[in-house]
Design a protein around this motif. Structure first.
Motif, PDB file in Angstrom:
ATOM      1  N   SER A  45      37.873  37.630  31.627  1.00  0.00           N
ATOM      2  CA  SER A  45      38.197  38.201  30.315  1.00  0.00           C
ATOM      3  C   SER A  45      39.687  38.324  30.016  1.00  0.00           C
ATOM      4  O   SER A  45      40.191  39.416  29.750  1.00  0.00           O
ATOM      5  CB  SER A  45      37.544  39.589  30.172  1.00  0.00           C
ATOM      6  OG  SER A  45      36.165  39.541  30.427  1.00  0.00           O
ATOM      7  N   PRO A  46      40.448  37.239  30.009  1.00  0.00           N
ATOM      8  CA  PRO A  46      41.875  37.348  29.648  1.00  0.00           C
ATOM      9  C   PRO A  46      42.066  37.653  28.169  1.00  0.00           C
ATOM     10  O   PRO A  46      41.227  37.308  27.337  1.00  0.00           O
ATOM     11  CB  PRO A  46      42.435  35.963  30.000  1.00  0.00           C
ATOM     12  CG  PRO A  46      41.265  35.048  29.893  1.00  0.00           C
ATOM     13  CD  PRO A  46      40.071  35.852  30.324  1.00  0.00           C
ATOM     14  N   MET A  73      46.442  40.417  29.491  1.00  0.00           N
ATOM     15  CA  MET A  73      45.629  41.409  30.181  1.00  0.00           C
ATOM     16  C   MET A  73      44.325  40.753  30.606  1.00  0.00           C
ATOM     17  O   MET A  73      43.785  39.912  29.890  1.00  0.00           O
ATOM     18  CB  MET A  73      45.351  42.609  29.257  1.00  0.00           C
ATOM     19  CG  MET A  73      44.444  43.666  29.870  1.00  0.00           C
ATOM     20  SD  MET A  73      44.264  45.099  28.764  1.00  0.00           S
ATOM     21  CE  MET A  73      45.889  45.838  28.944  1.00  0.00           C
ATOM     22  N   TYR A  74      43.827  41.134  31.760  1.00  0.00           N
ATOM     23  CA  TYR A  74      42.557  40.573  32.222  1.00  0.00           C
ATOM     24  C   TYR A  74      41.846  41.590  33.105  1.00  0.00           C
ATOM     25  O   TYR A  74      42.437  42.569  33.570  1.00  0.00           O
ATOM     26  CB  TYR A  74      42.774  39.253  32.970  1.00  0.00           C
ATOM     27  CG  TYR A  74      43.635  39.347  34.212  1.00  0.00           C
ATOM     28  CD1 TYR A  74      43.074  39.421  35.483  1.00  0.00           C
ATOM     29  CD2 TYR A  74      45.032  39.358  34.118  1.00  0.00           C
ATOM     30  CE1 TYR A  74      43.862  39.508  36.622  1.00  0.00           C
ATOM     31  CE2 TYR A  74      45.833  39.446  35.247  1.00  0.00           C
ATOM     32  CZ  TYR A  74      45.232  39.520  36.500  1.00  0.00           C
ATOM     33  OH  TYR A  74      46.013  39.617  37.624  1.00  0.00           O
ATOM     34  N   ALA A  75      40.566  41.364  33.320  1.00  0.00           N
ATOM     35  CA  ALA A  75      39.779  42.221  34.194  1.00  0.00           C
ATOM     36  C   ALA A  75      39.726  41.611  35.584  1.00  0.00           C
ATOM     37  O   ALA A  75      39.696  40.389  35.741  1.00  0.00           O
ATOM     38  CB  ALA A  75      38.368  42.390  33.639  1.00  0.00           C
ATOM     39  N   GLY A 127      35.653  47.541  38.936  1.00  0.00           N
ATOM     40  CA  GLY A 127      36.376  46.827  37.907  1.00  0.00           C
ATOM     41  C   GLY A 127      37.655  47.538  37.534  1.00  0.00           C
ATOM     42  O   GLY A 127      37.696  48.771  37.421  1.00  0.00           O
ATOM     43  N   SER A 128      38.717  46.780  37.355  1.00  0.00           N
ATOM     44  CA  SER A 128      39.993  47.338  36.924  1.00  0.00           C
ATOM     45  C   SER A 128      40.661  46.335  36.000  1.00  0.00           C
ATOM     46  O   SER A 128      40.200  45.196  35.850  1.00  0.00           O
ATOM     47  CB  SER A 128      40.895  47.654  38.116  1.00  0.00           C
ATOM     48  OG  SER A 128      41.230  46.465  38.811  1.00  0.00           O
ATOM     49  N   LEU A 129      41.742  46.750  35.362  1.00  0.00           N
ATOM     50  CA  LEU A 129      42.478  45.876  34.468  1.00  0.00           C
ATOM     51  C   LEU A 129      43.828  45.546  35.080  1.00  0.00           C
ATOM     52  O   LEU A 129      44.409  46.344  35.809  1.00  0.00           O
ATOM     53  CB  LEU A 129      42.682  46.536  33.100  1.00  0.00           C
ATOM     54  CG  LEU A 129      41.435  46.974  32.339  1.00  0.00           C
ATOM     55  CD1 LEU A 129      41.819  47.518  30.967  1.00  0.00           C
ATOM     56  CD2 LEU A 129      40.447  45.836  32.201  1.00  0.00           C
ATOM     57  N   ALA A 130      44.328  44.378  34.735  1.00  0.00           N
ATOM     58  CA  ALA A 130      45.646  43.960  35.191  1.00  0.00           C
ATOM     59  C   ALA A 130      46.364  43.289  34.030  1.00  0.00           C
ATOM     60  O   ALA A 130      45.723  42.784  33.098  1.00  0.00           O
ATOM     61  CB  ALA A 130      45.537  43.008  36.377  1.00  0.00           C
ATOM     62  N   VAL A 131      47.683  43.298  34.081  1.00  0.00           N
ATOM     63  CA  VAL A 131      48.521  42.649  33.079  1.00  0.00           C
ATOM     64  C   VAL A 131      49.552  41.800  33.801  1.00  0.00           C
ATOM     65  O   VAL A 131      50.144  42.242  34.796  1.00  0.00           O
ATOM     66  CB  VAL A 131      49.225  43.681  32.171  1.00  0.00           C
ATOM     67  CG1 VAL A 131      50.157  42.979  31.193  1.00  0.00           C
ATOM     68  CG2 VAL A 131      48.206  44.528  31.429  1.00  0.00           C
ATOM     69  N   VAL A 132      49.768  40.601  33.312  1.00  0.00           N
ATOM     70  CA  VAL A 132      50.777  39.723  33.892  1.00  0.00           C
ATOM     71  C   VAL A 132      51.570  39.090  32.762  1.00  0.00           C
ATOM     72  O   VAL A 132      51.028  38.791  31.695  1.00  0.00           O
ATOM     73  CB  VAL A 132      50.124  38.634  34.781  1.00  0.00           C
ATOM     74  CG1 VAL A 132      49.184  37.754  33.978  1.00  0.00           C
ATOM     75  CG2 VAL A 132      51.172  37.795  35.499  1.00  0.00           C
ATOM     76  N   PRO A 191      38.453  43.613  28.783  1.00  0.00           N
ATOM     77  CA  PRO A 191      39.587  44.073  27.959  1.00  0.00           C
ATOM     78  C   PRO A 191      39.857  43.158  26.771  1.00  0.00           C
ATOM     79  O   PRO A 191      39.628  41.948  26.820  1.00  0.00           O
ATOM     80  CB  PRO A 191      40.756  44.033  28.936  1.00  0.00           C
ATOM     81  CG  PRO A 191      40.406  42.918  29.874  1.00  0.00           C
ATOM     82  CD  PRO A 191      38.911  43.001  30.044  1.00  0.00           C
ATOM     83  N   THR A 192      40.360  43.741  25.695  1.00  0.00           N
ATOM     84  CA  THR A 192      40.858  42.979  24.563  1.00  0.00           C
ATOM     85  C   THR A 192      42.080  43.716  24.004  1.00  0.00           C
ATOM     86  O   THR A 192      42.031  44.930  23.799  1.00  0.00           O
ATOM     87  CB  THR A 192      39.780  42.788  23.474  1.00  0.00           C
ATOM     88  OG1 THR A 192      40.350  42.116  22.348  1.00  0.00           O
ATOM     89  CG2 THR A 192      39.179  44.104  23.026  1.00  0.00           C
ATOM     90  N   TRP A 193      43.163  42.999  23.810  1.00  0.00           N
ATOM     91  CA  TRP A 193      44.426  43.600  23.362  1.00  0.00           C
ATOM     92  C   TRP A 193      44.475  43.558  21.855  1.00  0.00           C
ATOM     93  O   TRP A 193      44.318  42.503  21.247  1.00  0.00           O
ATOM     94  CB  TRP A 193      45.598  42.829  23.951  1.00  0.00           C
ATOM     95  CG  TRP A 193      46.858  43.633  24.077  1.00  0.00           C
ATOM     96  CD1 TRP A 193      47.369  44.528  23.180  1.00  0.00           C
ATOM     97  CD2 TRP A 193      47.760  43.633  25.194  1.00  0.00           C
ATOM     98  NE1 TRP A 193      48.535  45.075  23.649  1.00  0.00           N
ATOM     99  CE2 TRP A 193      48.795  44.541  24.884  1.00  0.00           C
ATOM    100  CE3 TRP A 193      47.810  42.944  26.398  1.00  0.00           C
ATOM    101  CZ2 TRP A 193      49.862  44.784  25.754  1.00  0.00           C
ATOM    102  CZ3 TRP A 193      48.862  43.188  27.272  1.00  0.00           C
ATOM    103  CH2 TRP A 193      49.877  44.099  26.952  1.00  0.00           C
ATOM    104  N   GLY A 194      44.706  44.698  21.235  1.00  0.00           N
ATOM    105  CA  GLY A 194      44.712  44.799  19.778  1.00  0.00           C
ATOM    106  C   GLY A 194      45.938  44.179  19.152  1.00  0.00           C
ATOM    107  O   GLY A 194      46.938  43.883  19.827  1.00  0.00           O
ATOM    108  N   PRO A 195      45.920  43.993  17.833  1.00  0.00           N
ATOM    109  CA  PRO A 195      47.019  43.362  17.123  1.00  0.00           C
ATOM    110  C   PRO A 195      48.162  44.330  16.866  1.00  0.00           C
ATOM    111  O   PRO A 195      48.052  45.526  17.121  1.00  0.00           O
ATOM    112  CB  PRO A 195      46.366  42.937  15.808  1.00  0.00           C
ATOM    113  CG  PRO A 195      45.344  44.018  15.568  1.00  0.00           C
ATOM    114  CD  PRO A 195      44.810  44.348  16.931  1.00  0.00           C
TER     115      PRO A 195
END
Length: 415
Positions: free
Chosen positions: A363-364, A374-376, A383-388, A408-412
């Motif tokens: 789920s990037p 961001m991805y799971a 389950g955790s989230l990560a950002v690269v 995860p989904t990153w908002g606008p």
């Protein structure tokens, strides 16, 4: 049916907050953030939020200021340069008679002895964190040339016990609010381009159905509830349509539908499974996952129809396409040597780069400025989230103390 679902205007979550850990650094700008005068009046310390935002980005080195300075104070640029600071942030907080706070800030370039930016915001106590995020956004943009994303929001799904929750939080994981509670799974949340709605798949009727929920009013609308599976909603860049994956005719294929659920149109017809559609940045194409070549690969098709073109060729298993806001980069999950990891491809030359060190990624989602993904993943079998960062230099891990966190989904950017 709806009695089992908690879907109202966003409610504050009583669950544990997310913890952020940062690893790796990029080229860093040394910056000092002086204490804002009278910021003890606010429920949250403005400068702490600003410093945390800038440090988390990986692009700033925080220099200990050790002083309190308001935006009108005389600045000795030589002193700050001697401390190693290329930039300086100062400001103040004033309590207003109507209960709001007047937050003022100024940004200096100490190397050029010049003022770079500054503004004031009158905010109620509940918006102090958002105000601090917006100041950090301004600092980030003025010093990097790229719009900041600290004031944006993220959405994701958590599972705790037998309850699934669709949650919305600030980009730093704070300020968690619950948009939906259900005893049945919730998957595939996707923000509308204006940031007021989220599309998702809910199994509350014992089958996958696509809903759109207004995050302001809590109102929910069914977008696709056809025979079989209704899944993988994705918004067009103008918010007028959604791309979806439906099995109403047998095999799962790609369709488009108007944002109110009308105007269903079939886009692909193959003997295989076509799913996980994503609109291109310009809205003229849709990327999707298909096994038509014998294994899962990513394809691209015009929204007007026609013959799809294969996009991924490295590896035998590439899924979950996501397109950067500028349309230049494709992020996806690839299975290689038994590891599910995040990759990014430069669509101009086809070159790809592995961005994650974890092995169970999914789920990037791109940040709205295109600089982060961001991805799971999994941490300690949960389950955790990560950002690269898209260059792979900055890595963040976001963990929650209770329950799994996924999708995860990153908002606008907010207007």
């Amino acid at each position: 049916m709806l009695a089992a679902i908690g879907s109202m205007t966003l409610q504050a979550s009583a669950q544990s907050q997310i913890r952020v850990e940062v690893a790796g650094v990029a080229t860093q700008i040394p910056i000092a953030v002086a204490g804002f005068t009278d910021e003890a009046l606010t429920p949250q310390q403005v400068t702490s939020i600003i410093k945390d935002d800038l440090a988390r980005s990986g692009y700033f080195k925080i220099i200990d200021a050790g002083v309190v300075l308001n935006e009108t104070a005389a600045v000795n640029f030589g002193d700050w340069k001697s401390k190693g600071a290329d930039a300086l942030v100062v400001g103040s907080v004033q309590s207003l008679s109507d209960g709001r706070f007047d937050v003022r800030y100024k940004l200096f370039d100490t190397v050029k002895s010049a003022t770079l930016s500054g503004f004031s915001v009158s905010a109620p106590p509940a918006n102090i964190r958002l105000t601090a995020h917006r100041i950090a956004d301004d600092i980030y943009e003025k010093l990097t040339g790229v719009r900041g994303v600290f004031s944006t929001r993220i959405a994701y799904v958590t599972k705790s016990g037998s309850e699934y929750r669709l949650e919305v939080a600030d980009a730093d994981g704070e300020g968690i609010k619950v948009a939906l509670r259900s005893p049945e799974p919730i998957i595939s949340p996707a923000w509308s381009p204006d940031g007021t709605k989220v599309a998702y798949v809910s199994f509350e009727s014992r089958k996958p159905v696509i809903w759109v929920q207004n995050l302001i009013t809590g109102e929910r609308t069914i977008i696709a509830n056809f025979k079989g599976s209704n899944s993988a909603p994705s918004w067009s860049s103008d918010g007028s349509k959604l791309a979806v994956a439906l099995s109403r005719d047998g095999q799962t294929q790609i369709f488009t539908v108007n944002a109110n659920g009308s105007g269903l149109q079939k886009l692909t017809s193959s003997a295989g499974i076509d799913t996980e559609p994503q609109f291109s940045a310009d809205g003229q194409s849709i990327y999707f996952l298909s096994d038509r070549s014998g294994g899962p690969q990513i394809y691209k098709i015009s929204t007007a129809g026609g013959e799809p073109k294969r996009v991924t060729f490295s590896g035998t298993y590439n899924i979950t396409p996501r397109i950067s806001p500028d349309g230049k980069t494709l992020a996806y999950i690839s299975r290689r040597d038994g590891k599910f990891q995040l990759y990014a491809m430069d669509l101009a030359n086809g070159q790809e780069q592995r961005l994650s060190d974890t092995t169970k990624d999914e789920s990037p989602s791109f940040s709205p400025n295109g600089r982060y993904i961001m991805y799971a993943t999994e941490s300690g079998r949960r389950g955790s989230l990560a950002v690269v960062s898209v260059d792979g230099k900055v890595k963040q891990k976001l963990t929650v103390q209770a329950g799994d966190i996924r999708e995860p989904t990153w908002g606008p950017f907010m207007k």
